[in-house]
Scaffold this motif. Structure first.
Motif, short mmCIF file in Angstrom:
data_model
loop_
_atom_site.label_atom_id
_atom_site.label_comp_id
_atom_site.label_asym_id
_atom_site.label_seq_id
_atom_site.Cartn_x
_atom_site.Cartn_y
_atom_site.Cartn_z
N TYR A 110 -5.44 3.70 11.36
CA TYR A 110 -6.55 4.65 11.32
C TYR A 110 -6.91 5.21 12.68
O TYR A 110 -6.78 4.55 13.71
N THR A 140 0.33 4.48 1.80
CA THR A 140 0.33 5.47 2.89
C THR A 140 1.62 5.41 3.71
O THR A 140 2.21 6.45 4.03
N GLU A 190 0.86 -1.19 0.00
CA GLU A 190 0.00 0.00 0.00
C GLU A 190 0.89 1.24 0.00
O GLU A 190 2.12 1.13 0.16
N GLU A 206 -2.58 11.74 -0.02
CA GLU A 206 -2.34 11.88 1.42
C GLU A 206 -2.27 13.38 1.72
O GLU A 206 -1.47 14.09 1.11
N GLU A 210 -3.21 -12.03 -2.50
CA GLU A 210 -4.60 -12.33 -2.17
C GLU A 210 -5.10 -13.42 -3.10
O GLU A 210 -4.49 -13.69 -4.14
P1 HAM Z 1 -7.12 -0.29 0.96
O1 HAM Z 1 -8.60 -0.24 1.28
O2 HAM Z 1 -6.39 -1.47 1.43
O3 HAM Z 1 -6.49 1.04 1.55
O4 HAM Z 1 -6.94 -0.16 -0.60
C1 HAM Z 1 -7.46 0.95 -1.28
C2 HAM Z 1 -8.16 0.51 -2.56
O5 HAM Z 1 -7.24 -0.23 -3.36
C3 HAM Z 1 -9.34 -0.44 -2.37
O6 HAM Z 1 -10.52 0.28 -2.10
C4 HAM Z 1 -9.41 -1.11 -3.73
O7 HAM Z 1 -10.05 -0.27 -4.67
C5 HAM Z 1 -7.96 -1.20 -4.12
N1 HAM Z 1 -7.43 -2.54 -3.82
C6 HAM Z 1 -6.94 -3.01 -2.65
N2 HAM Z 1 -6.53 -4.28 -2.78
C7 HAM Z 1 -6.76 -4.62 -4.07
C8 HAM Z 1 -6.56 -5.81 -4.85
N3 HAM Z 1 -6.00 -6.90 -4.34
N4 HAM Z 1 -6.92 -5.80 -6.16
C9 HAM Z 1 -7.48 -4.69 -6.72
N5 HAM Z 1 -7.70 -3.55 -6.03
C10 HAM Z 1 -7.35 -3.52 -4.73
C11 HAM Z 1 -5.18 1.37 1.44
O8 HAM Z 1 -4.38 0.80 0.74
C12 HAM Z 1 -4.83 2.63 2.21
N6 HAM Z 1 -3.41 2.90 2.01
C13 HAM Z 1 -5.70 3.78 1.74
C14 HAM Z 1 -5.35 5.07 2.45
C15 HAM Z 1 -4.63 6.08 1.95
N7 HAM Z 1 -5.73 5.39 3.67
C16 HAM Z 1 -5.22 6.60 3.97
N8 HAM Z 1 -4.56 7.02 2.94
#
Ligand code: HAM
Length: 428
Positions: free
Chosen positions: A271, A92, A90, A139, A123
């Motif tokens: 969070y 952040t 990710e 961010e 996954e």
């Molecule tokens: P997250 O909910 O884990 O948050 O991922 C954000 C978005 O990435 C998800 O809503 C989805 O659209 C996409 N996503 C996650 N995993 C997958 C996957 N395996 N395949 C396709 N799309 C995926 C974060 O990553 C946090 N860093 C968000 C954040 C930014 N919070 C604060 N700042």
């Protein structure tokens, strides 16, 4: 030996004609990325690019050791010097690390940063879920104002609206501060303990280490057990409640529809206060198109000043798949202005030079250098979606004039060779 892409990954190609693969057409990604860049410019959010691999410890400390992402899904490796590294799961943590390391707070603690890039999670691949996916994330670091939580949500909502996405639902909740979460965690554990044997296998595993995640279990029996569970909102401090109320008030002011989801906790440990997810009907409830929230303690945990922050990320595969599923206005496959056909070596050379002259004048031109039959060359022009074609042979060379054929109206215009640029500039 045949090679194929690794499981859970995909290729982007110039144009994927099969409707179910259309989202893998790179020109659609350019379309979405342009909207993202324009929207970020409008909101004063600047681009940051960080490496796609980082030290493993960064994510253990920030996302959390007991989260699914860190405990089960990271692509881990040791580099040749034996350091524990991971492909970033990710953005952040990586952006926060860069903010601290680059001391971006010295010039101005308030920084609004965005990124578009691949994230890696091991996954189970399924529709909308990949082992390498591309996130657009932003961010907003340095302010604890509720206005900034709403600025972040508004940016995302505006982006989706500009792109033409419909049926969006913003689900929102407050997970409070560390004290509230720790008291609530204990209360939830105490409540669930007598039901432990009846919980799903996943929830049983989570009960000890990550009981909050049981709240968003999709298992129907778990959900029934949770009906009378303690509510997180009852553990929020007065300040957290006030912050949340102001966020909701401002969302209403901006006409951004939301649903309060008291069970929304999100799967990452950093969070604090506001958390949110956005879903789009077509993807199904499990697949949020975006997720985010406030993470006030993270910059300090990573060795920086005690500054608050809020952000989000959205998976671009899901955005593009939803645009297609909803018949949103997406551009047609890009075309070329002119396809040139040269009959014979001298004519081909003339075409080659004319092609360069036109390209210099910003007109897109293609020609073929093999010795295909004229029928095949016209088929090629068709595939490229050429708006015009021109055949140059001995007559054209002699008269220094070419017939430019409009492929839509099938009409021809005779144009002196030295006037072709002018013809296209007039036509555009
Ligand atoms: P997250 O909910 O884990 O948050 O991922 C954000 C978005 O990435 C998800 O809503 C989805 O659209 C996409 N996503 C996650 N995993 C997958 C996957 N395996 N395949 C396709 N799309 C995926 C974060 O990553 C946090 N860093 C968000 C954040 C930014 N919070 C604060 N700042």
């Amino acid at each position: 030996m045949e090679f194929s892409h690794p499981k859970g990954t995909y290729d982007l190609i110039p144009f994927a004609s099969d409707p179910k693969d259309r989202w893998r057409s790179s020109y659609l990604w350019h379309h979405v990325e342009k909207f993202i860049k324009d929207c970020c410019a409008l909101y004063g959010v600047k681009e940051i690019r960080t490496p796609i691999f980082e030290k493993k410890e960064l994510f253990c400390r920030s996302v959390g050791q007991d989260t699914d992402i860190v405990s089960k899904e990271m692509y881990e490796f040791q580099d040749r010097a034996g350091r524990d590294m991971v492909l970033r799961p990710e953005g952040t943590a990586a952006v926060s690390r860069a903010y601290v390391e680059e001391k971006l707070y010295i010039s101005n603690p308030i920084q609004k940063l965005y990124y578009i890039g691949p994230m890696f999670r091991y996954e189970r691949p399924q529709s909308g879920r990949y082992r390498q996916h591309i996130q657009f994330g932003a961010e907003f670091i340095g302010s604890n104002a509720a206005e900034v939580d709403v600025e972040a949500i508004d940016l995302l909502y505006t982006l989706y609206s500009n792109l033409g996405l419909k049926g969006l639902k913003v689900q929102i909740n407050s997970v409070g501060d560390a004290k509230a979460r720790s008291e609530f965690r204990q209360a939830l554990k105490d409540y669930l303990a007598p039901f432990a044997q009846n919980l799903s296998a996943d929830s049983q595993t989570r009960l000890e280490k990550n009981p909050l995640r049981i709240l968003d279990s999709k298992d129907l029996n778990d959900q029934k057990i949770l009906e009378n569970a303690p509510a997180l909102e009852n553990y929020l401090s007065a300040e957290c409640k006030e912050h949340f109320a102001r966020v909701l008030f401002l969302l209403k002011q901006l006409n951004i529809p939301y649903i309060i989801n008291p069970k929304l906790v999100r799967g990452l440990d950093y969070y604090h206060r506001t958390v949110f997810e956005i879903t789009a009907g077509e993807l199904g409830a499990q697949n949020s198109v975006a997720g985010g929230g406030r993470y006030d303690g993270l910059i300090k945990t990573l060795g920086g000043p005690d500054l608050p922050a809020v952000g989000f990320a959205t998976g671009l595969e899901r955005v593009i798949q939803t645009l297609i599923a909803q018949n949103a206005p997406i551009p047609n496959k890009p075309t070329t202005d002119l396809f040139l056909i040269g009959m014979g070596d001298i004519a081909k050379e003339t075409c080659f030079l004319l092609m360069k002259e036109l390209r210099t004048a910003n007109i897109s031109v293609e020609m073929d250098f093999s010795s295909k039959k004229i029928k095949d060359l016209f088929r090629m022009a068709d595939q490229l979606g050429a708006k015009y074609t021109a055949v140059i042979g001995d007559n054209e060379l002699l008269n220094k004039k070419i017939a430019i054929k409009d492929m839509a109206s099938r009409t021809e215009t005779t144009v002196p060779l030295d006037q072709v640029v002018h013809f296209f500039h007039k036509a555009q």
